[in-house]
Design a protein around this motif. Structure first.
Motif, short mmCIF file in Angstrom:
data_model
loop_
_atom_site.label_atom_id
_atom_site.label_comp_id
_atom_site.label_asym_id
_atom_site.label_seq_id
_atom_site.Cartn_x
_atom_site.Cartn_y
_atom_site.Cartn_z
N ARG A 40 -22.72 11.04 -25.45
CA ARG A 40 -22.29 10.67 -24.09
C ARG A 40 -23.46 10.21 -23.22
O ARG A 40 -23.27 9.96 -22.02
N LYS A 41 -24.65 10.06 -23.80
CA LYS A 41 -25.80 9.75 -22.96
C LYS A 41 -25.70 8.38 -22.29
O LYS A 41 -26.33 8.14 -21.25
N ASP A 42 -24.87 7.48 -22.86
CA ASP A 42 -24.69 6.18 -22.22
C ASP A 42 -23.94 6.29 -20.89
O ASP A 42 -23.94 5.36 -20.09
N LEU A 43 -23.31 7.43 -20.67
CA LEU A 43 -22.60 7.65 -19.40
C LEU A 43 -23.54 8.14 -18.30
O LEU A 43 -23.14 8.20 -17.13
N ASN A 44 -24.78 8.51 -18.67
CA ASN A 44 -25.75 8.89 -17.65
C ASN A 44 -26.07 7.68 -16.78
O ASN A 44 -26.16 6.55 -17.26
N VAL A 45 -26.24 7.93 -15.48
CA VAL A 45 -26.40 6.84 -14.51
C VAL A 45 -27.83 6.85 -13.96
O VAL A 45 -28.28 7.86 -13.41
N TYR A 46 -28.53 5.72 -14.09
CA TYR A 46 -29.88 5.58 -13.55
C TYR A 46 -29.85 4.88 -12.20
O TYR A 46 -29.29 3.80 -12.06
N PHE A 47 -30.45 5.52 -11.22
CA PHE A 47 -30.65 4.88 -9.92
C PHE A 47 -32.06 4.27 -9.84
O PHE A 47 -32.30 3.36 -9.07
N LEU A 124 -40.46 7.97 -9.81
CA LEU A 124 -40.66 7.49 -11.17
C LEU A 124 -39.33 7.34 -11.91
O LEU A 124 -39.14 6.41 -12.66
N SER A 125 -38.42 8.28 -11.69
CA SER A 125 -37.13 8.24 -12.39
C SER A 125 -36.09 8.99 -11.57
O SER A 125 -36.39 10.03 -10.95
N ALA A 126 -34.86 8.45 -11.58
CA ALA A 126 -33.74 9.11 -10.92
C ALA A 126 -32.51 8.89 -11.79
O ALA A 126 -32.04 7.76 -11.93
N VAL A 127 -32.00 9.96 -12.40
CA VAL A 127 -30.88 9.81 -13.35
C VAL A 127 -29.85 10.92 -13.12
O VAL A 127 -30.19 12.08 -12.96
N MET A 128 -28.60 10.51 -13.08
CA MET A 128 -27.48 11.46 -13.02
C MET A 128 -27.04 11.77 -14.44
O MET A 128 -26.65 10.88 -15.18
N HIS A 129 -27.11 13.03 -14.82
CA HIS A 129 -26.67 13.44 -16.15
C HIS A 129 -25.16 13.69 -16.14
O HIS A 129 -24.64 14.40 -15.29
N ALA A 130 -24.49 13.09 -17.11
CA ALA A 130 -23.04 13.25 -17.26
C ALA A 130 -22.69 13.70 -18.66
O ALA A 130 -21.52 13.63 -19.07
N ASP A 131 -23.68 14.18 -19.41
CA ASP A 131 -23.46 14.51 -20.82
C ASP A 131 -23.60 15.99 -21.12
O ASP A 131 -23.69 16.39 -22.27
N GLU A 132 -23.62 16.83 -20.07
CA GLU A 132 -23.76 18.26 -20.28
C GLU A 132 -22.41 18.94 -20.03
O GLU A 132 -21.92 18.96 -18.91
N ARG A 133 -21.83 19.48 -21.09
CA ARG A 133 -20.51 20.10 -21.01
C ARG A 133 -20.60 21.48 -20.38
O ARG A 133 -21.48 22.27 -20.70
N TYR A 148 -22.06 17.49 -13.62
CA TYR A 148 -22.82 16.35 -13.12
C TYR A 148 -23.91 16.84 -12.17
O TYR A 148 -23.67 17.69 -11.31
N HIS A 149 -25.11 16.27 -12.30
CA HIS A 149 -26.23 16.64 -11.43
C HIS A 149 -27.26 15.51 -11.49
O HIS A 149 -27.25 14.70 -12.42
N LEU A 150 -28.15 15.48 -10.52
CA LEU A 150 -29.12 14.38 -10.39
C LEU A 150 -30.55 14.90 -10.50
O LEU A 150 -30.94 15.83 -9.79
N HIS A 151 -31.34 14.29 -11.40
CA HIS A 151 -32.77 14.58 -11.54
C HIS A 151 -33.56 13.44 -10.87
O HIS A 151 -33.34 12.27 -11.20
N VAL A 152 -34.47 13.79 -10.00
CA VAL A 152 -35.35 12.79 -9.37
C VAL A 152 -36.80 13.26 -9.55
O VAL A 152 -37.22 14.25 -8.96
#
Length: 431
Positions: A40-47, A124-133, A148-152
C-alpha cells in the motif's frame, strides 16, 4: 473517547537520521512494525520529497549558504534534524471519510508546518503514511482500517545575529551587528518560556497553535491533545507503541462489556418472557369479560326490544306529518336510550382497555422476537407468537377480519333475538 489532535517533535543527530529516513521513505524491505503493509506504499502522499538523502541535502544547504552550523559542536553530537508527526486518532478519519478526508486534512497540516518551521526551503521531506493498519480497530469493526498521520522532517533554523567584536580595530564597527545567519539549533528553535504560571515548553504552545489552525481552516470535531501529555515528547515509534497498548486495553474492555451485556440480556429476556405471559393472562381475562358484557349488557336483550319494535312505535297524526307516541312507548324509548348509552360506554371502555393490553403485549412480543434472532435458544417457548406474526405479515386483512368477527356479537344470537321480537310483534298486532 473524544478525538484528539497531537503534534510530536523529535530531534536527531546527523548520524542517526538515516534510520528515520528509511522508515519514512519506505526504503526497508521489512519492518519490525508488522502493521505496515508494503503493497500500500503507493497510497502514501508526499507534500515534499527529498531529492537525495537527508544527510546529503543537509550538506548541500551548508555549502550553498542556505543554513549555517556556526556555534554547533564539532563532535557530531549536535541535534540538527527535527521531525514533526501530526496525528489524530484513527476513528476520527474513519468517521469523516477515510483516505480522501485524511489527504485534505494533512495537506492543511503541512501548510501549518511550513509556518512553524519558517519556510518550505528548510523542509526535507513531508509524507502522509496511509499503509499502517490499525490492528485493534480493524478487528473490532471486522474490516481493514488504516492509521493516517503526517511525518515532516526539517532543519530547526533560527535567526542568529552576529556582531563585530568590541575589540575590533575599526571603532565604527566594534560591537555593531555584522550579519544575521540561519543557524541550525534545536535548543534555540524550541526553548522553554517562563510565564506568570511557571515554565512552559514550546511543544505545548505548538499543540495550541496546531489545534487553532486546523479549527480555523474548517476541520472540526476533535480536541487539542491533553496538556502535559507525554505524547508531546515521545518519539514517533514510542508514541505508536503506547497507542497500541491503549487500543489493546480498550479492545479488551469492549469484549468484557459485551460479555457482561450478553449475561444481562439473558436475565432481561427471562424477565420479559414472564412479563409477556402475565400480559397474555391479563388480556385473556379482559377478553372473557368483554364476551360476558356482550352477552349481558345488550340493549336488545335487557329491554326485550329490537329495531323493528322501535320503528313500530308511534302513530301518524290525523293532520300533518307528525307522529303521536303513547306514554308507555315514550317510557320504553327513554329507558332504552339510557341503557343504550350506558352499555355503549361500558363496551367502548372495555374495548379500549383490551386494545391497550394487546398493543402492550404486541410491542413486548416484537422486542422479544428481535432479541430472539440474536438469542434463538432462549426463545423456544415463543413459537406460537412467530406463527401469529407470520400470519399477520402474510394476510393482515384476513387476520384482522377474523379478530373483528370474534369480537362482534355471535350471529346465532342475533338470529334468535330477531325471531323472538318478530313473534312478539305478531302477537301484539293480533290483539
Amino acid at each position: 473517547m473524544a478525538d484528539k489532535s497531537v503534534v510530536r517533535n523529535q530531534a536527531y543527530q546527523k548520524k542517526g537520521i538515516s534510520i528515520r529516513e528509511r522508515h519514512n521513505e519506505r526504503e526497508n524491505e521489512t519492518y519490525y512494525n508488522a502493521d505496515i503493509e508494503t503493497d500500500r506504499k503507493d497510497l502514501n502522499v508526499y507534500f515534499k520529497q527529498s531529492e537525495g538523502s537527508y544527510a546529503k541535502t543537509f550538506d548541500a544547504m551548508i555549502a550553498d549558504g542556505t543554513i549555517s552550523v556556526k556555534g554547533l559542536k564539532k563532535d557530531g553530537t549536535a541535534k540538527v534534524f527535527d521531525e514533526f508527526v501530526f496525528d489524530v486518532n484513527t476513528e476520527y478519519f474513519y468517521r469523516n471519510g477515510g483516505y480522501e478526508y485524511a489527504k485534505s486534512f494533512f495537506e492543511e497540516a503541512y501548510r501549518h508546518a511550513v509556518e512553524e518551521i519558517g519556510g518550505e526551503q528548510y523542509i526535507l521531506s513531508a509524507v502522509m503514511h496511509a499503509d499502517e493498519r490499525n490492528k485493534a480497530l480493524s478487528e473490532e469493526l471486522g474490516r481493514d482500517v488504516y492509521h493516517y498521520h503526517l511525518h515532516v522532517v526539517y532543519l530547526p533554523v533560527v535567526d542568529k545575529e552576529v556582531y563585530f567584536q568590541k575589540s575590533h580595530k575599526n571603532p565604527e564597527l566594534a560591537g555593531k551587528l555584522k550579519e544575521v545567519i540561519k543557524q541550525v539549533s534545536h535548543s534555540k528553535k524550541w526553548p522553554r518560556y517562563r510565564t506568570e504560571k511557571g515554565w512552559v515548553n514550546s511543544y505545548s504552545l505548538l499543540q495550541d497553535r496546531f489545534h487553532e489552525h486546523m479549527i480555523e481552516a474548517g476541520f472540526i470535531g476533535f480536541e487539542r491533545g491533553e496538556r502535559g501529555s507525554t505524547a508531546e515528547h515521545l518519539s514517533a515509534e514510542e508514541y505508536k507503541a503506547q497507542k497500541e497498548k491503549e487500543r489493546a486495553a480498550t479492545y479488551t474492555a469492549v469484549v468484557e462489556q459485551k460479555q457482561e451485556a450478553a449475561a444481562a440480556l439473558d436475565v432481561a429476556i427471562e424477565g420479559k418472557e414472564k412479563t409477556a405471559a402475565k400480559l397474555d393472562a391479563q388480556a385473556e381475562k379482559k377478553r372473557e369479560r368483554l364476551d360476558k358484557l356482550d352477552e349481558t349488557i345488550t340493549v336488545k336483550a335487557k329491554a326485550a326490544a329490537t329495531v323493528a319494535e322501535i320503528e313500530a312505535m308511534g302513530k301518524p297524526a290525523l293532520i300533518g306529518s307528525s307522529f303521536t307516541v303513547t306514554a308507555d312507548d315514550m317510557k320504553t324509548l327513554k329507558t332504552l336510550a339510557k341503557k343504550s348509552v350506558t352499555a355503549d360506554d361500558k363496551v367502548t371502555d372495555m374495548r379500549r382497555r383490551l386494545t391497550t393490553a394487546e398493543n402492550e403485549r404486541n410491542e413486548l412480543r416484537t422486542e422479544l422476537d428481535r432479541e430472539k434472532k440474536s438469542r434463538p435458544s432462549l426463545m423456544q417457548n415463543l413459537t406460537w407468537f412467530d406463527k401469529f406474526m407470520a400470519a399477520l405479515k402474510r394476510a393482515p386483512k384476513r387476520l384482522m377480519a377474523v379478530i373483528e368477527d370474534i369480537l362482534r356479537e355471535p350471529p346465532e344470537r342475533q338470529e334468535q333475538q330477531h325471531s323472538t321480537s318478530e313473534l312478539k310483534r305478531s302477537n301484539d298486532m293480533e290483539h
